[in-house]
Write an enzyme that holds these catalytic residues in place. Structure first.
Site, PDB file in Angstrom:
ATOM      1  N   TYR A   1       0.920  -0.920  -0.066  1.00 16.46           N
ATOM      2  CA  TYR A   1       0.085  -0.143  -0.240  1.00 16.46           C
ATOM      3  C   TYR A   1       0.915   1.179   0.206  1.00 16.46           C
ATOM      4  O   TYR A   1       0.725   2.123   0.805  1.00 16.46           O
ATOM      5  CB  TYR A   1      -0.946   0.042   1.326  1.00 16.46           C
ATOM      6  CG  TYR A   1      -1.851  -1.188   1.394  1.00 16.46           C
ATOM      7  CD1 TYR A   1      -2.102  -1.888   0.160  1.00 16.46           C
ATOM      8  CD2 TYR A   1      -2.333  -1.496   2.650  1.00 16.46           C
ATOM      9  CE1 TYR A   1      -2.974  -2.931   0.268  1.00 16.46           C
ATOM     10  CE2 TYR A   1      -3.256  -2.535   2.675  1.00 16.46           C
ATOM     11  CZ  TYR A   1      -3.693  -3.297   1.644  1.00 16.46           C
ATOM     12  OH  TYR A   1      -4.653  -4.446   1.919  1.00 16.46           O
TER      13      TYR A   1
ATOM     14  N   HIS B   1       0.128 -11.735   1.098  1.00 17.76           N
ATOM     15  CA  HIS B   1      -0.919 -10.996   0.449  1.00 17.76           C
ATOM     16  C   HIS B   1      -0.983 -11.433  -0.831  1.00 17.76           C
ATOM     17  O   HIS B   1      -0.289 -11.741  -1.526  1.00 17.76           O
ATOM     18  CB  HIS B   1      -0.059  -9.807   0.348  1.00 17.76           C
ATOM     19  CG  HIS B   1      -0.864  -8.637   0.116  1.00 17.76           C
ATOM     20  ND1 HIS B   1      -0.520  -7.336   0.186  1.00 17.76           N
ATOM     21  CD2 HIS B   1      -2.083  -8.556  -0.265  1.00 17.76           C
ATOM     22  CE1 HIS B   1      -1.462  -6.407  -0.150  1.00 17.76           C
ATOM     23  NE2 HIS B   1      -2.396  -7.089  -0.407  1.00 17.76           N
TER      24      HIS B   1
END
Length: 449
Positions: A82, A150
Site C-alpha cells: 500500500y 498477501h
C-alpha cells in the site's frame, strides 16, 4: 501536511493516562486464541495510498489514527504494497501523545508480506524475513500481531507453504504472533487453507477476504467461504472492503493518483449506478446502505469465525467490552477511510449497530445513551435490509459476480528475492494527479449516517 487532531470537548475532562493492554500470552507453546482478542472492527490503511488518494502524504493521517484510537479502535491493517501506508501509520502511532496514552500492547498491528507491485510477488523465505524486518522498522515496533501472505492467488501453493513456514519461524523468534492468508478468489483461499493444514498439521490463524461480502457479492458468507475456512481450522475470517474497493458508491469507483484501476467491468458499473439511483429515490445513498448492511450483517454471519475481542465503542474515550454487547463472537470487519468526516460518520454507524446488539433499552440507559437507541437501531436494520434486497434485484445477473484475479496470462516479474526492493514513496515523490476521462468534480468523501 498531517496535523495533531483537535480533541473532542467531551474528552478533555476524562482523558486517561494510559490505555489497558489487550490480553495476550504465549506459554509452553500455547498462545491466546486470536478469536478471543481481535477487535471486531479494524482500521484498514489501504486508503493511505495512491489508489484511493492523489497524494497520501497530504492526508491528516496523524489525526485519523489518533481519532480512531480515541473512539475505541484497537487494530490497524496495512501492507508494504500500500505505498507509504506502513510509514504513515507507523509515524502516526509514534507521536508522543499516542505513545503515552496508547502503549503498544493496547492495540494490534496487522500487515502483509509477498506482494511487492502489481506484477511482482516474492514468497521466498529470504524475502519474507526481509519484508517483516522492514515492516517492524516502518511501524516502529518490535513485534507484529499478525502477518498475512498477501494476495496468494498470484503464486503457487508451494510458494504459499514456504512463506507460511518462514512466518512460523519468525513467530518462534517472537517477531510475529499470528499468521494469515489473504486474497480475492475464495476457492484459492479455501484450497490454501486446507493445504496448510494438511501439510503441516496446523491451520492458519486467519483468512482475509475482500469484496466478497457486500451488497454486490455475498459469497464469503456461504459454503465456499466461511464454512470452508472453518472446516480447515481457521480461527478468524476478516471481511474487508464492504464497498467493493469503492465500487458501491454514488460517485463510482475511486480515481486517485493511479487513475481508474478498478477491475469491475463497465456493465457492472452501470448496474451499480442504477442501484444508486434506486437508493436515491428512497432518500438514501448507496454507500450508506452498503456500509451499514455489510458491517451489521457480517457481525452475525461471520460470527462462527469471529472474535470476542472488545469492540470499538464509537464514542470518544468510552471503552466497551465484548460482554457489554452480549458476550458472543462477532464477525470481524475491516473499514477504510481517508478523512475525519468519514471516520466520524463511520463510527456513528458502528455505534448504532452496537446499540442493536445490547439487549434492550436498559443497557442503553446504563451507558448514558437514549433509552430508545436499541429500538431505533433495530428499525434502521429492517429499513436497510429492505433496500439491500432492492439493490440485489437491480444488480440481477451481476449479483454474486467476481472478476478475475489474476487476469489470464499473468506473469510474475519478480526475479530476485531480496535485491531490488522497491523504494518507498516520499512526499517529494508522491505522484501528481492524473486527468481521467469523466473524473472531473468527483466527490471524494464517503457520506454516511
Amino acid at each position: 501536511m498531517a496535523s495533531t487532531p483537535t480533541e473532542h470537548p467531551s474528552s478533555t475532562s476524562t482523558l486517561p493516562s494510559r490505555q489497558k493492554p489487550i490480553p495476550y500470552s504465549a506459554t509452553n507453546g500455547t498462545r491466546t486464541p486470536l478469536s478471543s482478542i481481535l477487535p471486531p472492527l479494524i482500521f484498514g490503511t489501504a486508503t493511505f495510498n495512491t489508489q484511493f488518494n492523489n497524494d497520501p502524504f497530504a492526508l491528516d493521517t496523524i489525526g485519523l489514527v489518533t481519532s480512531a484510537l480515541t473512539h475505541g479502535i484497537r487494530a490497524f491493517d496495512t501492507s508494504p504494497y500500500y505505498g507509504p501506508s506502513e510509514q504513515l501509520l507507523g509515524d502516526a502511532l509514534a507521536t508522543p501523545f499516542v505513545r503515552e496514552t496508547f502503549p503498544r500492547a493496547s492495540y494490534m498491528l496487522l500487515t502483509k508480506v509477498g506482494r511487492i507491485k502489481g506484477d511482482e510477488f516474492d514468497y521466498s523465505a529470504a524475502w519474507v524475513r526481509e519484508s517483516v524486518q522492514r515492516s517492524l522498522e516502518r511501524l516502529h515496533t518490535d513485534y507484529l500481531d499478525m502477518v498475512y501472505c498477501h494476495d496468494i492467488e498470484f503464486v503457487s501453493a508451494a510458494e504459499v507453504l514456504e512463506a507460511v513456514t518462514a512466518l512460523r519461524a519468525l513467530r518462534a523468534e517472537g517477531k510475529i504472533r499470528y499468521i494469515g492468508i489473504s486474497g480475492y478468489p475464495l476457492d484459492v483461499l479455501g484450497d490454501a487453507a486446507e493445504m496448510v493444514l494438511r501439510s503441516t498439521g496446523e491451520p492458519v490463524d486467519a483468512v482475509q477476504s475482500y469484496a466478497h461480502f457486500n451488497l454486490q457479492n455475498q459469497t464469503l458468507g456461504g459454503p465456499r467461504g466461511i464454512d470452508r475456512f472453518r472446516a480447515a481450522g481457521v480461527d478468524v475470517t476478516t471481511n474487508a472492503s464492504c464497498l467493493g474497493m469503492g465500487l458501491l458508491r454514488r460517485e463510482g469507483v475511486p480515481v486517485g493518483g493511479m487513475g481508474d484501476w478498478h477491475p469491475a467491468p463497465r456493465a457492472l458499473r452501470t448496474a451499480v449506478h442504477a442501484a444508486s439511483a434506486f437508493c436515491d429515490s428512497h432518500s438514501e445513498k448507496l454507500e450508506v446502505i452498503a456500509i451499514r448492511w455489510a458491517l451489521e450483517t457480517w457481525l452475525a454471519v461471520g460470527a462462527s469465525c469471529g472474535s470476542r475481542g472488545d469492540p470499538a465503542s464509537g464514542l470518544p474515550w468510552k471503552h466497551e467490552s465484548n460482554s457489554e454487547v452480549g458476550g458472543a463472537k462477532l464477525g470481524v470487519n475491516v473499514i477504510g477511510v481517508s478523512h475525519a468526516a468519514e471516520l466520524d460518520k463511520t463510527m456513528l454507524v458502528w455505534r448504532s449497530i452496537l446499540d442493536g446488539l445490547e439487549g434492550g433499552e436498559e443497557t442503553a440507559v446504563r451507558a448514558g445513551r437514549w433509552y430508545r437507541a436499541w429500538e431505533w437501531s433495530r428499525n434502521r436494520r429492517a429499513a436497510v435490509r429492505i433496500l439491500a434486497e432492492g439493490v440485489e434485484e437491480i444488480l440481477a445477473e451481476w449479483f454474486g459476480y467476481s472478476w478475475d484475479s489474476p487476469d489470464q496470462g499473468f506473469v510474475n516479474k519478480r526475479v530476485n528475492a531480496v535485491e531490488g526492493a522497491p523504494s518507498l514513496l516520499t512526499p517529494a515523490a508522491s505522484p501528481k494527479s492524473k486527468p481521467v476521462e469523466g473524473g472531473e468534480g468527483v466527490e471524494r468523501g464517503i457520506p454516511l449516517r
